[in-house]
Design a protein around this motif. Structure first.
Motif, PDB file in Angstrom:
ATOM      1  N   PRO A 298       4.327 -19.535  -6.255  1.00 44.93           N
ATOM      2  CA  PRO A 298       3.881 -19.563  -7.655  1.00 44.93           C
ATOM      3  C   PRO A 298       5.067 -19.505  -8.615  1.00 44.93           C
ATOM      4  N   VAL A 299       4.837 -19.962  -9.836  1.00 46.81           N
ATOM      5  CA  VAL A 299       5.933 -20.120 -10.805  1.00 46.81           C
ATOM      6  C   VAL A 299       6.704 -18.826 -11.043  1.00 46.81           C
ATOM      7  N   ALA A 323      10.135 -22.817 -14.274  1.00 49.26           N
ATOM      8  CA  ALA A 323      10.268 -21.373 -14.499  1.00 49.26           C
ATOM      9  C   ALA A 323       9.217 -20.933 -15.507  1.00 49.26           C
ATOM     10  N   MET A 324       9.174 -19.625 -15.779  1.00 49.25           N
ATOM     11  CA  MET A 324       8.191 -19.074 -16.706  1.00 49.25           C
ATOM     12  C   MET A 324       8.615 -19.211 -18.165  1.00 49.25           C
ATOM     13  N   ASP A 409       9.767 -13.432 -12.385  1.00 46.41           N
ATOM     14  CA  ASP A 409      10.251 -13.947 -13.663  1.00 46.41           C
ATOM     15  C   ASP A 409       9.482 -13.234 -14.787  1.00 46.41           C
ATOM     16  N   PRO A 410      10.167 -12.608 -15.727  1.00 45.29           N
ATOM     17  CA  PRO A 410       9.453 -11.854 -16.775  1.00 45.29           C
ATOM     18  C   PRO A 410       8.753 -12.731 -17.796  1.00 45.29           C
ATOM     19  N   LYS A 422      -2.502  -9.349 -13.692  1.00 42.94           N
ATOM     20  CA  LYS A 422      -3.255 -10.205 -14.604  1.00 42.94           C
ATOM     21  C   LYS A 422      -2.329 -11.139 -15.377  1.00 42.94           C
ATOM     22  N   PHE A 423      -1.154 -10.646 -15.752  1.00 41.39           N
ATOM     23  CA  PHE A 423      -0.197 -11.467 -16.499  1.00 41.39           C
ATOM     24  C   PHE A 423       0.199 -12.700 -15.694  1.00 41.39           C
ATOM     25  N   TYR A 424       0.300 -12.541 -14.375  1.00 40.62           N
ATOM     26  CA  TYR A 424       0.704 -13.645 -13.503  1.00 40.62           C
ATOM     27  C   TYR A 424      -0.511 -14.321 -12.860  1.00 40.62           C
TER      28      TYR A 424
END
Length: 580
Positions: A298-299, A323-324, A409-410, A422-424
């Motif tokens: 995943p990204v 990337a994010m 990756d933030p 949840k963010f990802y």
């Protein structure tokens, strides 16, 4: 019974030293109970017979062809290869076992002279009839057949698993290559004959895998180019349904290793596709001798995984988006420059043959100015062309590891949400827009040939709308993920002064489809419509082929990263406009 007794009598009259020893290589055509066929003896006590079914009064019309085929097979397995006769016999027995249907089949038997084994029906003990005698074999591709079957002596029933053979075993037994045009199937966890394993010093004894790839016989003096050894990080959905099958279909690529944090998934995928090495850590995979790495995680893992692969000196292919955030994409570009290795990003639509042709036509600038662009992407649950019901995906059985955001990756700094699970996920609107919407933005940029600025953005009822400015040309972007509906609805339109274009792109995993491009244009009194039809060329496969050729050519450019950064910048701008 009479024939058996006569055979035993003939063998009894032979001197003992000849009954169990090798005989001079000879070829002879023979007829047995009205069935045509051919036979050879070769090497140390190995006897090969190839029969052609056809009824009491019929003989196979291609008897000479069968004889020639046997000669080619014997030439491919040297007598002085260091492999015991028993191992060679098992290999040849597997290679010759062919069946073309009831009463019209070809079948082969390999026995040791003076020690014939008989099966339940009285015939020499043979492998089950499970390998179709393709017409390609009759056109001179028998080397391919023997290349994949003779290497290991595989048998078994049909299975959904397509398998690949072990390259080292092929080389040691004296067979060049192990790729075959036949998409045959073998039983899961098929075992190599113990004597064959011992003969070549193999520790592992299962061989599984893919449609083999023995290239057609090379002309004399032409040297076969080495394959690109590729490792895969991430064995998830897209890896199993798109990228690994495309790597398996490429005769210039060798899938050498796979890795997944759920090691049981990596091992199951390795068994299915015949990958010789599977592991549960990226470090272990990157320590192996590989030319390139596919990063299919995943990204949120791309920043770490791509960076580690570059440090290890590997060329990299990574799924989109790169990337994010823009910041993370720039870090990857710097890492690629420092490593001197190329990075390709998986925007497969750019490899669609019809879209590439459209881009060439647009470069001719014969339709006047571009007036308007529109990208409409409403994504239903059949984005995968409902392939789940046809190709079961290997899924993890062990519990998921505890969530840890440290290696991830933030993402962009303007997003203030906590970096949790949840963010990802698609529960985060930015994540869904980035992961899927980047395709539409990339295609618009590709066709317009200019970089857009975000004028405005809005969201109503789960659908997102953005107005874009392509250097004075208006563009719109309409996006929605709605899995309550099955339909895949993706349309891209361009309007020029003297032409209009409508592009229908298929679901990504519709493997035998390409984009359809409908063009209406005018030239003087002439008005016409023409279509670049669906050419059945899967863009994922074309993308894989292009990457493999890039690695073989030693192209270490990272231009894809710079281009992918621009897609992420547009997505970030749309997301910020939605939050204002």
């Amino acid at each position: 019974m009479v024939r058996r007794a006569a055979g035993r009598a003939r063998r009894a009259r032979l001197p003992a030293r000849r009954r169990g020893r090798k005989e001079t290589a000879e070829c002879r055509a023979h007829s047995r109970a009205g069935r045509g066929g051919v036979a050879l003896r070769h090497g140390d006590r190995i006897q090969i017979r190839l029969h052609a079914g056809g009824g009491p009064e019929r003989h196979h019309p291609d008897q000479q062809h069968l004889l020639d085929r046997l000669r080619r097979i014997l030439r491919a397995v040297p007598r002085k290869s260091g492999v015991p006769a028993r191992a060679q016999g098992a290999a040849l027995r597997a290679s010759l076992r062919l069946s073309a249907g009831r009463n019209r089949g070809l079948y082969g038997a390999v026995t040791r002279t003076g020690q014939r084994k008989r099966g339940p029906a009285g015939r020499p003990d043979e492998l089950p009839r499970h390998l179709p005698a393709q017409r390609a074999a009759a056109e001179g591709k028998a080397e391919s057949l023997q290349g994949c079957r003779a290497a290991v002596g595989l048998g078994g029933d049909h299975s959904a698993d397509r398998r690949r053979l072990n390259n080292d075993f092929c080389k040691k037994i004296g067979i060049a290559g192990c790729i075959c045009p036949f998409r045959h199937h073998v039983k899961d966890n098929e075992m190599l004959p113990p004597s064959a394993c011992t003969a070549v010093g193999l520790k592992q004894r299962w061989i599984t895998c893919n449609p083999c790839s023995v290239s057609p016989q090379q002309p004399k003096g032409v040297e076969t180019m080495e394959k690109v050894r590729i490792g895969v990080i991430g064995c998830g959905y897209m890896a199993q349904t798109a990228h690994i099958p495309c790597l398996a279909m490429n005769p210039a690529a060798e899938l050498a290793a796979v890795c997944s944090r759920r090691v049981e998934v990596a091992e199951a995928v390795a068994r299915r596709w015949g990958v010789p090495f599977a592991c549960g850590s990226e470090e272990e995979l990157l320590s192996r001798e590989l030319d390139a790495v596919f990063v299919l995680t995943p990204v949120q893992w791309h920043l770490a995984n791509v960076g580690e692969a570059l440090k290890a000196g590997k060329a990299v292919f990574t799924e989109k988006p790169a990337a994010m955030s823009v910041e993370s994409a720039r870090k990857l570009a710097a890492a690629a420059a420092a490593a001197g290795k190329g990075v390709s990003v998986g925007y497969m639509k750019r490899h669609d043959a019809n879209l590439a042709e459209l881009r060439r036509i647009l470069d001719e600038k014969k339709w006047g100015k571009l007036l308007f662009l529109r990208a409409h992407a409403f994504i239903g649950s059949h984005w995968n062309a409902a392939i789940d019901s046809l190709v079961p995906v290997v899924r993890a059985t062990s519990p998921a590891p505890a969530f840890d955001a440290a290696p991830l990756d933030p993402g962009p700094a303007f997003l203030k949400a906590p970096r949790d699970a949840k963010f990802y996920s698609f529960d985060n609107p930015y994540y869904g827009l980035l992961d899927t919407g980047c395709h539409s933005i990339n295609l618009l940029r590709f066709l317009a040939g200019t970089e857009p600025k975000v004028v405005s953005a809005s969201e109503r009822g789960g659908a997102k709308f953005a107005e874009l400015d392509f250097g004075g040309v208006t563009g719109t972007f309409e996006f929605c993920v709605n899995f309550n509906m099955r339909r895949w609805d993706e349309v891209t339109e361009l309007c020029f002064e003297r032409a209009s274009i409508r592009i229908l792109t298929p679901p990504p995993l519709e493997m035998q489809s390409s984009s359809t491009v409908e063009i209406y244009d005018e030239a003087g009194a002439l008005s016409r419509r023409f279509t670049l039809e669906n050419n059945r060329q899967w863009s994922f496969r074309l993308q894989t082929d292009a990457f493999v050729e890039k690695v073989r050519a030693g192209d270490n450019s990272a231009a894809d990263l710079a281009d992918a950064e621009k897609d992420i910048a547009v997505i970030e701008a749309i997301s910020q406009a939605l939050h204002q």
